[in-house]
Design a protein around this motif. Structure first.
Motif, short mmCIF file in Angstrom:
data_model
loop_
_atom_site.label_atom_id
_atom_site.label_comp_id
_atom_site.label_asym_id
_atom_site.label_seq_id
_atom_site.Cartn_x
_atom_site.Cartn_y
_atom_site.Cartn_z
N GLY A 157 0.79 -1.23 0.00
CA GLY A 157 0.00 0.00 0.00
C GLY A 157 0.82 1.27 0.00
N GLY A 158 2.12 1.17 0.28
CA GLY A 158 2.96 2.35 0.25
C GLY A 158 3.70 2.51 -1.07
N GLY A 159 3.57 1.52 -1.96
CA GLY A 159 4.27 1.57 -3.24
C GLY A 159 3.58 2.49 -4.24
N SER A 163 -0.20 2.90 -3.31
CA SER A 163 -0.57 4.18 -2.69
C SER A 163 -1.61 4.92 -3.52
N GLU A 164 -1.51 4.83 -4.85
CA GLU A 164 -2.52 5.48 -5.70
C GLU A 164 -3.86 4.78 -5.57
N LEU A 165 -3.85 3.45 -5.43
CA LEU A 165 -5.10 2.72 -5.16
C LEU A 165 -5.75 3.24 -3.88
N VAL A 166 -4.95 3.40 -2.84
CA VAL A 166 -5.47 3.90 -1.56
C VAL A 166 -6.09 5.28 -1.74
N VAL A 361 -7.50 -1.17 -12.15
CA VAL A 361 -7.59 -2.17 -11.08
C VAL A 361 -8.92 -2.04 -10.32
N ILE A 362 -9.27 -0.80 -9.97
CA ILE A 362 -10.49 -0.56 -9.20
C ILE A 362 -11.74 -0.96 -9.98
#
Length: 480
Positions: A157-159, A163-166, A361-362
């Motif tokens: 989640g920090g990659g 991170s963009e997904l988050v 992805v979403i």
């Protein structure tokens, strides 16, 4: 207030001007005039304000001189033409550069629907603007209901992608988005990025977890306690040269970690699991690409052997601006005044922005048909052309900073592919998002266990040739 000139007197430019003139929050911009190549556009009338269209883009130096003669400086130029093609944008930049005036851009239709332009959309020019392709939209209205009240876990989640997904997921009506990563600095950077005004109101939905996805016991505990509805598995090693040197790490962090989180998803009745793959998994020549193809085969096998968890794979090309990608390298070289390094003059790649990759992805997660999803990537881009356009974006030429060729690296292809020979594409309900039908032979649970055990042992021995031999055994098309 900044004196600005807007290029483009169409719907987007007009709506932008309207917000600047009527918004109580605007204390930044003072519009002097428009430029537009449509000779029929003479002025723009907004709420009793009349703003002149002073001429065409090519007249910009004359317009600047006109204002300067009247003791007024144009301090910023905003390009407000969302439909611009790459060639047209580069031509406008060629005209702007000699003026020395700062410029910004209003992005494409994926952010501006039906002229609904906004001050907050104005941003600096980005490398993705040089691709000459329109990014896919978010389709927020179509996907909001699916994500309503969902709890979501993003590994890695920090990659770059994670991170963009988050950041995009928390704007949806979700209950919670958890970013799992073993890198403190990556999680810290993500938290800092959520502090801007666009994300402030969504921050309460965010939670971070410091953990390694390979920690079976801890991840099992997290899934039991948090009960996520969806897992986006973005954690992976992706740097091709590093994985050629240390293939055992590709096994540990890509193959074994994916098997770990995927089987735990089934065990904990997680409804949806989305695996982030790459075009380098198609007929792989690198160990990194081969490790991702092994993961694809494993995910498809798990999908066929049970009904608890719906597995999906998203596969796309190079992501502009992600860590280790060519854009940050070029940007650093330009800032330092060093030569731009390109491996081969004929090297081509498919590219997409980080925003677009996350959207793919979403949206793929919401679809019920198919396992592998891919994006219409448009035409491949020559790395050499990208380097030249990057120089142009900074107002430079090859006389200022040369471009040199360093040679193809081990495991690298001149071109990438999105599909295997026996795969076919079927349109999905979303524009530019396709379902790929893959006829890969699925592994039985017993065969999968034998394969995982073999890779586990090989990762401990860290013998490159043994690892390559295993890759060839399970991926016939691997040519590394």
């Amino acid at each position: 207030m900044k004196n600005i000139l807007i290029i483009g007197a169409g719907n987007a430019g007009e709506t932008l001007a309207s917000e600047i003139l009527t918004s109580d929050d605007n204390n930044e911009y003072n519009i002097l005039c428009f430029l537009d190549d449509d000779i029929n556009k003479r002025e723009v009338n907004i709420n009793h304000h009349s703003i002149k269209v002073k001429g065409k883009v090519k007249d910009i130096e004359h317009i600047i001189k006109h204002y300067k003669d009247n003791n007024t400086d144009i301090e910023e130029i905003i390009i407000a033409i969302p439909t611009l093609k790459q060639k047209e944008l580069l031509e406008i930049l060629d005209i702007i550069y000699p003026t020395g005036i700062r410029y910004k851009i209003l992005p494409g239709f994926f952010e501006i629907i039906k002229g609904n332009a906004s001050i907050k959309d104005i941003r600096n020019l980005e490398p993705s603007d040089l691709l000459g392709r329109e990014e896919i939209g978010f389709d927020e209205k179509e996907i909001s209901e699916y994500y309503k009240d969902k709890t979501i876990l993003v590994t890695g989640g920090g990659g770059s992608i994670g991170s963009e997904l988050v950041r995009q997921l928390i704007t949806l009506p979700v209950k919670k988005v958890m970013a799992l990563d073993n890198s403190e600095s990556a999680v810290h950077n993500l938290i800092m990025s959520l502090n801007d005004r666009n994300n402030e109101k969504h921050k309460h939905k965010f939670m971070y977890i410091i953990s390694n996805v390979r920690d079976y016991v801890k991840v099992d505990k997290i899934l039991k306690e948090e009960k996520p509805d969806i897992i986006f598995h973005a954690a992976a090693h992706k740097h091709l040269p590093f994985m050629e040197s240390y293939p055992e790490e590709a096994i540990k962090n890509n193959i074994l970690a994916t098997e770990n989180i995927a089987t735990l998803a089934i065990k904990n009745n997680i409804k949806n699991f989305v695996f982030i793959s790459t075009d380098k998994a198609v007929r792989p020549t690198s160990l990194m690409g081969a490790s991702k193809r092994i993961c694809e085969r494993m995910i498809m096998s798990l999908s066929h052997e049970q009904n608890n968890t719906a597995f999906k794979i998203t596969r796309f090309g190079n992501v502009l601006g992600s860590s280790g990608s060519v854009i940050p390298v070029f940007e650093k070289q330009i800032r330092e005044g060093k030569a731009l390094t390109v491996t081969h003059p004929e090297m081509v790649r498919f590219f997409m922005s980080i925003r677009e990759a996350a959207r793919l992805v979403i949206k793929a997660c919401t679809l019920n048909d198919g396992i592998i999803f891919t994006l219409d990537m448009g035409k491949p881009v020559k790395i050499l052309d990208l380097a030249k356009n990057m120089l142009k974006m900074y107002g430079l030429t090859e006389k200022d900073i040369p471009i040199i060729f360093t040679g193809i690296r081990e495991g690298e292809k001149l071109y990438e592919e999105i599909l295997m020979d026996d795969e076919t594409l079927i349109p999905s309900q979303y524009k530019k998002l396709f379902i790929a039908k893959d006829s890969v032979k699925c592994l039985t649970p017993e065969e999968r266990k034998v394969m995982i055990d073999a890779f586990d042992i090989a990762s401990l021995d860290a013998d490159k040739e043994t690892i390559k031999m295993l890759m060839r055994k399970y991926i016939e098309e691997y040519t590394g």
